[in-house]
Enzyme design. Structure first.
Site, mmCIF file in Angstrom:
data_model
loop_
_atom_site.group_PDB
_atom_site.id
_atom_site.type_symbol
_atom_site.label_atom_id
_atom_site.label_comp_id
_atom_site.label_asym_id
_atom_site.label_seq_id
_atom_site.Cartn_x
_atom_site.Cartn_y
_atom_site.Cartn_z
ATOM 1 N N ASP A 6 -2.076 -20.783 -9.361
ATOM 2 C CA ASP A 6 -0.846 -21.368 -8.838
ATOM 3 C C ASP A 6 -0.219 -20.307 -7.938
ATOM 4 O O ASP A 6 0.169 -19.242 -8.418
ATOM 5 C CB ASP A 6 0.098 -21.742 -9.981
ATOM 6 C CG ASP A 6 1.361 -22.456 -9.503
ATOM 7 O OD1 ASP A 6 1.606 -22.508 -8.277
ATOM 8 O OD2 ASP A 6 2.103 -22.947 -10.364
ATOM 9 N N ASP A 101 -1.075 -25.799 -3.560
ATOM 10 C CA ASP A 101 -1.000 -24.419 -4.062
ATOM 11 C C ASP A 101 -1.519 -24.247 -5.482
ATOM 12 O O ASP A 101 -1.280 -23.224 -6.108
ATOM 13 C CB ASP A 101 0.440 -23.917 -3.978
ATOM 14 C CG ASP A 101 1.364 -24.542 -5.011
ATOM 15 O OD1 ASP A 101 1.117 -25.692 -5.432
ATOM 16 O OD2 ASP A 101 2.345 -23.890 -5.388
ATOM 17 N N GLU A 102 -2.267 -25.231 -5.976
ATOM 18 C CA GLU A 102 -2.739 -25.155 -7.355
ATOM 19 C C GLU A 102 -4.158 -25.678 -7.492
ATOM 20 O O GLU A 102 -4.517 -26.655 -6.843
ATOM 21 C CB GLU A 102 -1.853 -26.021 -8.261
ATOM 22 C CG GLU A 102 -0.950 -25.245 -9.153
ATOM 23 C CD GLU A 102 -0.138 -26.163 -10.047
ATOM 24 O OE1 GLU A 102 -0.346 -26.072 -11.273
ATOM 25 O OE2 GLU A 102 0.676 -26.944 -9.530
#
Length: 149
Positions: A6, A101-102
């Site tokens: 993350d 973003d993960e």
């Protein structure tokens, strides 16, 4: 074993790749219509500038807070995210991208025994080159910054 990545304050982190002057300064990224904060640096969070704050409330205080506010640059963010996911995919065939973003991934026995094997190399940690789409889209974004001190 399952791993999870993350990226902290992804949009701000991506902006800092192409504009290092933003490092260690309070910085926020605003929504599409510059209506509210969608990403905050740790320095901005430390002074209470969290997600969802309306820009019209922050703008009068920007200079006093030495705050940099940027319009969203989704082309840059997608390009940077693609680069991160590409690096992750080099270590596992089982990468599940959850968001920009993960990601989740299967940790191989080699990585489980030696986590340093996932450390970025000089090749994977380079900033975007002047001709890259990340660099070009970052230049466009910075022309639209609301506040620069």
């Amino acid at each position: 074993m399952i791993g999870h990545v993350d990226i902290n304050s992804a949009y701000v982190s991506f902006e800092r790749i192409v504009n290092p002057r933003l490092e260690n300064r309070p910085c926020v990224v605003l929504s599409n219509n510059d209506g509210m904060v969608v990403a905050s640096s740790k320095e901005a969070k430390a002074i209470g500038l969290d997600l969802g704050k309306p820009w019209f409330e922050l703008r009068p205080h920007a200079k006093r807070l030495d705050l940099t506010a940027l319009s969203s640059n989704y082309e840059l963010y997608q390009d940077c995210s693609n680069r991160v996911m590409d690096v992750l995919s080099r270590f596992t065939p089982d990468l599940s991208i959850y968001s920009i973003d993960e990601a989740f991934f299967e940790v191989s026995p080699r990585i489980a025994k030696d986590p340093e094997a996932m450390a970025p190399s000089a090749e994977t940690s380079r900033t975007p080159s002047a001709g890259s789409s990340a660099s070009r889209s970052a230049s466009a974004s910075h022309r639209h910054a609301h506040w620069r001190s």
